[in-house]
Write a protein that holds these residues in place. Sequence first.
Motif, PDB file in Angstrom:
ATOM      1  N   VAL A   4       0.839  -1.199   0.000  1.00  0.00           N
ATOM      2  CA  VAL A   4       0.000   0.000   0.000  1.00  0.00           C
ATOM      3  C   VAL A   4       0.874   1.249   0.000  1.00  0.00           C
ATOM      4  O   VAL A   4       0.623   2.196  -0.753  1.00  0.00           O
ATOM      5  CB  VAL A   4      -0.973   0.006   1.205  1.00  0.00           C
ATOM      6  N   LEU A   5       1.900   1.239   0.839  1.00  0.00           N
ATOM      7  CA  LEU A   5       2.819   2.364   0.904  1.00  0.00           C
ATOM      8  C   LEU A   5       3.531   2.569  -0.435  1.00  0.00           C
ATOM      9  O   LEU A   5       3.678   3.708  -0.905  1.00  0.00           O
ATOM     10  CB  LEU A   5       3.831   2.154   2.024  1.00  0.00           C
ATOM     11  N   GLU A   6       3.932   1.499  -1.051  1.00  0.00           N
ATOM     12  CA  GLU A   6       4.596   1.572  -2.359  1.00  0.00           C
ATOM     13  C   GLU A   6       3.659   2.167  -3.414  1.00  0.00           C
ATOM     14  O   GLU A   6       4.054   3.017  -4.206  1.00  0.00           O
ATOM     15  CB  GLU A   6       5.065   0.180  -2.785  1.00  0.00           C
ATOM     16  N   LYS A   7       2.409   1.719  -3.412  1.00  0.00           N
ATOM     17  CA  LYS A   7       1.424   2.249  -4.373  1.00  0.00           C
ATOM     18  C   LYS A   7       1.141   3.726  -4.108  1.00  0.00           C
ATOM     19  O   LYS A   7       0.966   4.511  -5.039  1.00  0.00           O
ATOM     20  CB  LYS A   7       0.120   1.447  -4.320  1.00  0.00           C
ATOM     21  N   ALA A   8       1.116   4.115  -2.845  1.00  0.00           N
ATOM     22  CA  ALA A   8       0.901   5.525  -2.496  1.00  0.00           C
ATOM     23  C   ALA A   8       2.055   6.388  -3.017  1.00  0.00           C
ATOM     24  O   ALA A   8       1.835   7.488  -3.541  1.00  0.00           O
ATOM     25  CB  ALA A   8       0.746   5.683  -0.999  1.00  0.00           C
ATOM     26  N   LYS A   9       3.265   5.881  -2.895  1.00  0.00           N
ATOM     27  CA  LYS A   9       4.432   6.600  -3.416  1.00  0.00           C
ATOM     28  C   LYS A   9       4.366   6.710  -4.934  1.00  0.00           C
ATOM     29  O   LYS A   9       4.693   7.753  -5.504  1.00  0.00           O
ATOM     30  CB  LYS A   9       5.727   5.910  -2.983  1.00  0.00           C
ATOM     31  N   GLU A  10       3.938   5.638  -5.596  1.00  0.00           N
ATOM     32  CA  GLU A  10       3.793   5.662  -7.052  1.00  0.00           C
ATOM     33  C   GLU A  10       2.740   6.686  -7.470  1.00  0.00           C
ATOM     34  O   GLU A  10       2.928   7.415  -8.449  1.00  0.00           O
ATOM     35  CB  GLU A  10       3.402   4.280  -7.579  1.00  0.00           C
TER      36      GLU A  10
END
Length: 91
Positions: A4-10
Motif C-alpha cells: 500500500v505504501l509503495e502504491k501511495a508513493k507511485e
Amino acid sequence: MDKVLEKAKELRLAIEQTSEFQEYMKNKELLEKSEDVIELKHNIANLKAKGKLQEASNLEKLYQSHPLVNNYELSKDALYQLLKTIESIIK
C-alpha cells in the motif's frame, strides 16, 4: 502494508508529473517571488493593523485581480479537481 505504501508513493510521483501539479507549482513559485504581490500583502496587513479597513479592502481587490494571483488560483483549482477525481476513484 508495504504494498500500500509503495502504491501511495507511485501515485504521488504520478501526480507530480501531471500538468496540473506542475502548473500549480510554477504559479506558486512565481507568486511567492513576486515583489508586487509581496508588497501588496504587506500593505494590506499594515492597513488592517492600523484599522484602515476600507483602504485594506481596496488593496485586497487589487491583490485578487493581480494576474499572478489569478493564475495561481486557477491552477490550484485545477489541481484540486484532479485530486478530487483521484479520491473518487480510490473510494
